[in-house]
Write a protein that holds these residues in place. Structure first.
Motif, PDB file in Angstrom:
ATOM      1  N   VAL A 297      64.288   6.245  43.632  1.00 14.31           N
ATOM      2  CA  VAL A 297      65.650   5.913  43.224  1.00 14.31           C
ATOM      3  C   VAL A 297      65.540   4.933  42.064  1.00 14.31           C
ATOM      4  O   VAL A 297      65.020   3.826  42.221  1.00 14.31           O
ATOM      5  N   VAL A 314      68.552   9.715  41.713  1.00 12.92           N
ATOM      6  CA  VAL A 314      67.472  10.232  42.545  1.00 12.92           C
ATOM      7  C   VAL A 314      66.506  11.068  41.706  1.00 12.92           C
ATOM      8  O   VAL A 314      66.931  11.952  40.945  1.00 12.92           O
ATOM      9  N   VAL A 348      66.753   7.774  51.123  1.00 14.64           N
ATOM     10  CA  VAL A 348      68.006   7.629  50.381  1.00 14.64           C
ATOM     11  C   VAL A 348      69.187   7.619  51.330  1.00 14.64           C
ATOM     12  O   VAL A 348      69.182   8.282  52.378  1.00 14.64           O
TER      13      VAL A 348
END
Length: 367
Positions: A297, A314, A348
């Motif tokens: 990220v 991402v 994430v």
């Protein structure tokens, strides 16, 4: 049919522990070996400016690669198949991206990875409390889209039968982009009607679909009741689900039914399942299948990782014996989360789409 690369660390089941650095080095030797690499990567190696077999030794080193994802719109799919498997390795199919950001990209799915992925996702469903030996309704894209094939394999491997209701996500996106909401609504109603026939007539124990369609189910009394009466597990993916919708589906619409999200992409030939064991008020976190698939990220302006708890864009990597696609900047943002113990890269949370990606407006539609 069992398929092997002949490289033990690349052939182990996805969930089996392995040294990630040793895995990366073995994968680089495989994909850039003159006798084992794919024609695409062997050609591309001359343009990289570094030697993957000497310079890529860890997951972090995958950031050395350029993002070649756009080249998959035109490259011959056969040129992406590693030669080390021989001339007749089983290819499940050639699958395409959703076309959200332009002409679709194409990825060959080899039997080798399809089997590894099915084992992994099946184990995640077990961990989430979804029973085996139940039949499923798959309300998701099939045809040139990978998700229907992968999920169907998981269902079959767990002793179930897959009933499929197909839809064309590209057509829905085109309708939405042309601001034709009545036609989008009519298409969704068409999908719900087909699903109704399956749920009325078959003993369905699992449903795989997308957040917009699950929301549509939840506004239909009969479909809500049919799912609540018979279904033992729901898997969702393809589009994003916000925290309020997730809490509503889990807590009020279908309480007690396991709800497992999968954050996937054709470009990683699979998906990262939702972390199991989180509380009802915890955010949804996705853990990739490391070291096969890994996330970073980043701040898109600097390319550097954001701090844990901060939002960034991402980046996805896929590294397996079957396929190599590193350093792919995705059209999503997410909050960076620490990975589970023993995993590498990032997990994430709170994933959401960018409003635009490149020169294209991002339209999710129903997938």
């Amino acid at each position: 049919m069992s398929v092997s690369s002949g490289v033990p660390i690349l052939d182990l089941p996805v969930g089996r522990p392995r040294d990630p650095d040793e895995f990366i080095r073995a994968a680089m030797a495989w994909h850039f070996g003159p006798e084992t690499g794919s024609p695409f990567w062997l050609r591309r190696a001359a343009t990289l400016g570094f030697d993957p077999r000497a310079d890529v030794k860890t997951v972090d080193d995958l950031a050395l690669f350029p993002n070649v994802t756009d080249e998959l719109r035109d490259v011959a799919a056969r040129d992406l198949i590693p030669q080390g498997f021989g001339p007749s390795t089983p290819v499940v199919g050639v699958f395409e991206s959703g076309g959200t950001t332009g002409a679709p990209k194409r990825v060959p799915l080899l039997q080798h990875w399809a089997d590894q992925n099915a084992d992994f996702l099946g184990a995640e469903l077990d961990a989430a409390g979804v029973p085996r030996d139940v039949d499923w309704l798959m309300l998701c894209p099939t045809g040139p889209h990978m998700v229907g094939n992968l999920v169907g394999r998981v269902i079959q491997a767990r002793g179930g039968i897959a009933y499929s209701v197909d839809f064309d996500p590209r057509w829905v996106k085109r309708l939405a982009g042309a601001e034709r909401p009545d036609e989008v609504s009519a298409y969704v109603a068409h999908l719900l009607e087909q699903s109704r026939h399956v749920l009325r007539g078959q003993r369905i124990g699992g449903v795989m679909s997308t957040p917009p369609l699950l929301e549509a189910f939840a506004t239909d009394d009969e479909l809500t009741e049919l799912v609540g009466d018979w279904v033992k597990g729901i898997m969702w993916g393809g589009a994003h689900m916000n925290e309020d919708t997730r809490a509503l589906l889990r807590g009020e619409v279908w309480p007690g039914i396991p709800l497992l999200g999968v954050y996937g992409s054709t470009m990683i030939a699979g998906g990262a399942p939702e972390r199991v064991g989180t509380g009802p008020d915890d955010p949804c976190v996705f853990d990739p299948q490391t070291p096969f698939t890994t996330f970073r990220v980043i701040d898109p302006d600097t390319g550097m990782p954001v701090a844990y708890g901060e939002r960034g864009q991402v980046v996805m990597n896929h590294v397996s014996a079957s396929f190599l696609l590193p350093n792919n900047l995705e059209r999503d943002t997410a909050v960076r989360v620490e990975p589970p113990a023993g995993a590498v890269g990032d997990s994430v949370g709170e994933v959401g789409p960018l409003p635009t990606f490149g020169e294209h407006t991002v339209i999710e539609g129903v997938y």
